[in-house]
Design a protein around this motif. Sequence first.
Motif, PDB file in Angstrom:
ATOM      1  N   GLU A 156       0.820  -1.216   0.000  1.00 42.64           N
ATOM      2  CA  GLU A 156       0.000   0.000   0.000  1.00 42.64           C
ATOM      3  C   GLU A 156       0.854   1.265   0.000  1.00 42.64           C
ATOM      4  OE1 GLU A 156      -3.907   1.351   2.450  1.00 42.64           O
ATOM      5  OE2 GLU A 156      -2.061   1.194   3.625  1.00 42.64           O
ATOM      6  N   LEU A 157       1.733   1.388   0.995  1.00 39.92           N
ATOM      7  CA  LEU A 157       2.557   2.589   1.104  1.00 39.92           C
ATOM      8  C   LEU A 157       3.568   2.678  -0.028  1.00 39.92           C
ATOM      9  CD1 LEU A 157       3.349   5.079   2.785  1.00 39.92           C
ATOM     10  CD2 LEU A 157       4.902   3.597   4.077  1.00 39.92           C
ATOM     11  N   ARG A 158       4.200   1.561  -0.365  1.00 36.20           N
ATOM     12  CA  ARG A 158       5.222   1.561  -1.425  1.00 36.20           C
ATOM     13  C   ARG A 158       4.639   1.990  -2.762  1.00 36.20           C
ATOM     14  NH1 ARG A 158       6.598  -2.002  -5.256  1.00 36.20           N
ATOM     15  NH2 ARG A 158       5.097  -3.525  -4.460  1.00 36.20           N
ATOM     16  N   ARG A 159       3.499   1.386  -3.137  1.00 33.43           N
ATOM     17  CA  ARG A 159       2.890   1.740  -4.415  1.00 33.43           C
ATOM     18  C   ARG A 159       2.329   3.160  -4.393  1.00 33.43           C
ATOM     19  NH1 ARG A 159       1.176  -1.894  -8.021  1.00 33.43           N
ATOM     20  NH2 ARG A 159       1.000   0.011  -9.247  1.00 33.43           N
ATOM     21  N   GLY A 160       1.804   3.570  -3.235  1.00 34.52           N
ATOM     22  CA  GLY A 160       1.294   4.935  -3.126  1.00 34.52           C
ATOM     23  C   GLY A 160       2.392   5.972  -3.305  1.00 34.52           C
ATOM     24  N   TRP A 161       3.566   5.694  -2.711  1.00 30.50           N
ATOM     25  CA  TRP A 161       4.681   6.639  -2.853  1.00 30.50           C
ATOM     26  C   TRP A 161       5.206   6.642  -4.288  1.00 30.50           C
ATOM     27  CZ3 TRP A 161       6.066  10.728  -0.445  1.00 30.50           C
ATOM     28  CH2 TRP A 161       7.327  11.283  -0.642  1.00 30.50           C
ATOM     29  N   ASP A 162       5.300   5.487  -4.921  1.00 34.17           N
ATOM     30  CA  ASP A 162       5.701   5.433  -6.338  1.00 34.17           C
ATOM     31  C   ASP A 162       4.717   6.222  -7.202  1.00 34.17           C
ATOM     32  OD1 ASP A 162       7.886   3.891  -5.760  1.00 34.17           O
ATOM     33  OD2 ASP A 162       6.937   1.986  -6.297  1.00 34.17           O
ATOM     34  N   PHE A 163       3.435   6.090  -6.884  1.00 35.88           N
ATOM     35  CA  PHE A 163       2.395   6.826  -7.617  1.00 35.88           C
ATOM     36  C   PHE A 163       2.604   8.327  -7.467  1.00 35.88           C
ATOM     37  CE2 PHE A 163      -2.471   7.628  -7.833  1.00 35.88           C
ATOM     38  CZ  PHE A 163      -2.350   8.079  -9.134  1.00 35.88           C
ATOM     39  N   TYR A 164       2.930   8.762  -6.255  1.00 35.96           N
ATOM     40  CA  TYR A 164       3.148  10.193  -6.022  1.00 35.96           C
ATOM     41  C   TYR A 164       4.362  10.704  -6.790  1.00 35.96           C
ATOM     42  CZ  TYR A 164       3.948  14.596  -3.580  1.00 35.96           C
ATOM     43  OH  TYR A 164       4.143  15.920  -3.302  1.00 35.96           O
ATOM     44  N   LEU A 165       5.477   9.976  -6.721  1.00 37.55           N
ATOM     45  CA  LEU A 165       6.699  10.430  -7.390  1.00 37.55           C
ATOM     46  C   LEU A 165       6.529  10.496  -8.905  1.00 37.55           C
ATOM     47  CD1 LEU A 165       9.483   8.514  -5.409  1.00 37.55           C
ATOM     48  CD2 LEU A 165       8.710  10.881  -5.117  1.00 37.55           C
ATOM     49  N   SER A 166       5.805   9.539  -9.473  1.00 41.24           N
ATOM     50  CA  SER A 166       5.641   9.511 -10.930  1.00 41.24           C
ATOM     51  C   SER A 166       4.683  10.569 -11.439  1.00 41.24           C
ATOM     52  CB  SER A 166       5.149   8.127 -11.367  1.00 41.24           C
ATOM     53  OG  SER A 166       3.855   7.862 -10.850  1.00 41.24           O
ATOM     54  N   SER A 167       3.919  11.194 -10.544  1.00 43.02           N
ATOM     55  CA  SER A 167       2.928  12.185 -10.975  1.00 43.02           C
ATOM     56  C   SER A 167       3.244  13.589 -10.460  1.00 43.02           C
ATOM     57  CB  SER A 167       1.528  11.766 -10.523  1.00 43.02           C
ATOM     58  OG  SER A 167       1.484  11.606  -9.122  1.00 43.02           O
ATOM     59  N   HIS A 168       4.475  13.790  -9.947  1.00 43.39           N
ATOM     60  CA  HIS A 168       4.919  15.106  -9.486  1.00 43.39           C
ATOM     61  C   HIS A 168       6.320  15.384 -10.017  1.00 43.39           C
ATOM     62  CE1 HIS A 168       1.585  14.630  -6.653  1.00 43.39           C
ATOM     63  NE2 HIS A 168       1.724  15.900  -6.334  1.00 43.39           N
ATOM     64  N   ASP A 169       6.621  16.661 -10.197  1.00 43.64           N
ATOM     65  CA  ASP A 169       7.961  17.026 -10.634  1.00 43.64           C
ATOM     66  C   ASP A 169       8.866  17.176  -9.412  1.00 43.64           C
ATOM     67  OD1 ASP A 169       7.274  19.436  -9.446  1.00 43.64           O
ATOM     68  OD2 ASP A 169       6.950  20.490 -11.346  1.00 43.64           O
ATOM     69  N   ASN A 170      10.091  17.598  -9.645  1.00 46.54           N
ATOM     70  CA  ASN A 170      11.052  17.715  -8.550  1.00 46.54           C
ATOM     71  C   ASN A 170      10.703  18.820  -7.567  1.00 46.54           C
ATOM     72  OD1 ASN A 170      12.637  15.617  -9.590  1.00 46.54           O
ATOM     73  ND2 ASN A 170      13.833  17.020 -10.879  1.00 46.54           N
ATOM     74  N   GLU A 171       9.812  19.724  -7.981  1.00 48.09           N
ATOM     75  CA  GLU A 171       9.362  20.799  -7.095  1.00 48.09           C
ATOM     76  C   GLU A 171       8.078  20.427  -6.377  1.00 48.09           C
ATOM     77  OE1 GLU A 171      11.190  23.436  -6.564  1.00 48.09           O
ATOM     78  OE2 GLU A 171      12.688  22.766  -8.025  1.00 48.09           O
ATOM     79  N   ASN A 172       7.681  19.155  -6.460  1.00 48.96           N
ATOM     80  CA  ASN A 172       6.474  18.630  -5.819  1.00 48.96           C
ATOM     81  C   ASN A 172       5.199  19.261  -6.358  1.00 48.96           C
ATOM     82  OD1 ASN A 172       7.955  16.932  -3.993  1.00 48.96           O
ATOM     83  ND2 ASN A 172       8.410  18.746  -2.752  1.00 48.96           N
ATOM     84  N   LYS A 173       5.235  19.633  -7.632  1.00 49.48           N
ATOM     85  CA  LYS A 173       4.034  20.154  -8.291  1.00 49.48           C
ATOM     86  C   LYS A 173       3.358  19.025  -9.049  1.00 49.48           C
ATOM     87  CE  LYS A 173       5.754  24.892  -8.808  1.00 49.48           C
ATOM     88  NZ  LYS A 173       6.081  25.986  -9.774  1.00 49.48           N
ATOM     89  N   ALA A 174       2.042  18.938  -8.892  1.00 47.62           N
ATOM     90  CA  ALA A 174       1.280  17.838  -9.493  1.00 47.62           C
ATOM     91  C   ALA A 174       1.218  17.979 -11.000  1.00 47.62           C
ATOM     92  CB  ALA A 174      -0.126  17.808  -8.919  1.00 47.62           C
ATOM     93  N   ASN A 175       1.321  16.837 -11.687  1.00 44.12           N
ATOM     94  CA  ASN A 175       1.187  16.808 -13.138  1.00 44.12           C
ATOM     95  C   ASN A 175      -0.241  16.395 -13.505  1.00 44.12           C
ATOM     96  OD1 ASN A 175       3.928  17.406 -13.428  1.00 44.12           O
ATOM     97  ND2 ASN A 175       4.504  15.249 -13.329  1.00 44.12           N
ATOM     98  N   GLY A 176      -1.168  17.314 -13.351  1.00 42.08           N
ATOM     99  CA  GLY A 176      -2.545  17.046 -13.749  1.00 42.08           C
ATOM    100  C   GLY A 176      -3.323  16.277 -12.699  1.00 42.08           C
ATOM    101  N   LEU A 177      -4.372  15.601 -13.156  1.00 50.09           N
ATOM    102  CA  LEU A 177      -5.308  14.908 -12.278  1.00 50.09           C
ATOM    103  C   LEU A 177      -4.638  13.788 -11.498  1.00 50.09           C
ATOM    104  CD1 LEU A 177      -8.216  14.421 -11.294  1.00 50.09           C
ATOM    105  CD2 LEU A 177      -8.557  12.965 -13.307  1.00 50.09           C
ATOM    106  N   ARG A 178      -3.721  13.070 -12.119  1.00 53.86           N
ATOM    107  CA  ARG A 178      -3.055  11.958 -11.428  1.00 53.86           C
ATOM    108  C   ARG A 178      -2.284  12.454 -10.214  1.00 53.86           C
ATOM    109  NH1 ARG A 178       0.809   8.524 -14.160  1.00 53.86           N
ATOM    110  NH2 ARG A 178       0.246   7.055 -12.528  1.00 53.86           N
ATOM    111  N   GLY A 179      -1.668  13.608 -10.341  1.00 50.44           N
ATOM    112  CA  GLY A 179      -0.930  14.158  -9.217  1.00 50.44           C
ATOM    113  C   GLY A 179      -1.842  14.488  -8.045  1.00 50.44           C
ATOM    114  N   GLN A 180      -2.997  15.045  -8.331  1.00 52.51           N
ATOM    115  CA  GLN A 180      -3.953  15.360  -7.268  1.00 52.51           C
ATOM    116  C   GLN A 180      -4.461  14.095  -6.591  1.00 52.51           C
ATOM    117  OE1 GLN A 180      -7.003  17.794  -9.031  1.00 52.51           O
ATOM    118  NE2 GLN A 180      -5.537  19.192  -9.983  1.00 52.51           N
ATOM    119  N   LEU A 181      -4.744  13.066  -7.398  1.00 49.26           N
ATOM    120  CA  LEU A 181      -5.202  11.794  -6.832  1.00 49.26           C
ATOM    121  C   LEU A 181      -4.129  11.161  -5.937  1.00 49.26           C
ATOM    122  CD1 LEU A 181      -6.986  10.176  -9.916  1.00 49.26           C
ATOM    123  CD2 LEU A 181      -8.077  11.045  -7.844  1.00 49.26           C
ATOM    124  N   SER A 182      -2.879  11.189  -6.403  1.00 53.36           N
ATOM    125  CA  SER A 182      -1.809  10.569  -5.622  1.00 53.36           C
ATOM    126  C   SER A 182      -1.596  11.304  -4.310  1.00 53.36           C
ATOM    127  CB  SER A 182      -0.519  10.556  -6.446  1.00 53.36           C
ATOM    128  OG  SER A 182      -0.041  11.871  -6.677  1.00 53.36           O
TER     129      SER A 182
END
Length: 253
Positions: A156-182
């Motif tokens: 749960e936590l591992r996949r959730g964190w991978d989901f967050y990293l893949s949907s945010h840039d290095n400045e922790n800005k969300a890349n669209g809807l996926r970023g908000q969901l993560s």
Amino acid sequence: MDSYDDRGSESGNGSAEPGPDRREEEPSAAGQALESGPRAGMAALSLPYQIVAAVALSVIGLVACGQLVMVFLHVAPSNTLTKQHGEAVDEWVYPEFEQNWKLFAPNPLQQNIAVHVRAEIAGTDGRRTTPWMSLSGEDGKAIRGNLLPSHVHQNELRRGWDFYLSSHDNENKANGLRGQLSERYIRRIVMLRLGEHDYGGTVERIQVRSEVRSVAAPAWSDEKISTRPSYRVLPWWTVTPDDLPESAEGADK
């Protein structure tokens, strides 16, 4: 005097073959038996139910075809359709139908990643900030020595964190809807884990960070790898009712 064969044919005993009339009656009786047999499948339903069943099967078929088309566009190389309707495809696929090919082409991790959290607590003695707590460490304790570890503790936590990293840039800005969901997903996981501890107050804000350490080289290798940790610290998040588990929401109400 009649012969024995003549008498046998005229005596009408059971061994004699049936006449033409009897042969014609047998097929007609069999046909009537088949026609009067019970119906099976949709034919056994009344007309209104046949219409409902046909409509339901049509809808299921259309949904199945739509699912195949969406998944195909999701995994297909970039093309005109995905460029024009890529956002709609992603909204359909994520997160329930995510396609992850690591199962078939695994890439062993060369880093140990741990997710930590700390919270700002509002209590009777004022506000205070808790020390960093390792959520990954708690999962590790629950898995270690367990013959049947929970899927939640493992992934749960591992996949959730991978989901967050893949949907945010290095400045922790969300890349669209996926970023908000993560982000919402991580916030709920954190609040669910913090709910298992009693901090003597209300959690007002949370902060999450990751600790990354490279896996050390084996003893027989001459490779030099630094195992010093590096951190990625996210900004403070104010806790909202949407971040709370259902049990906590009911208690607040």
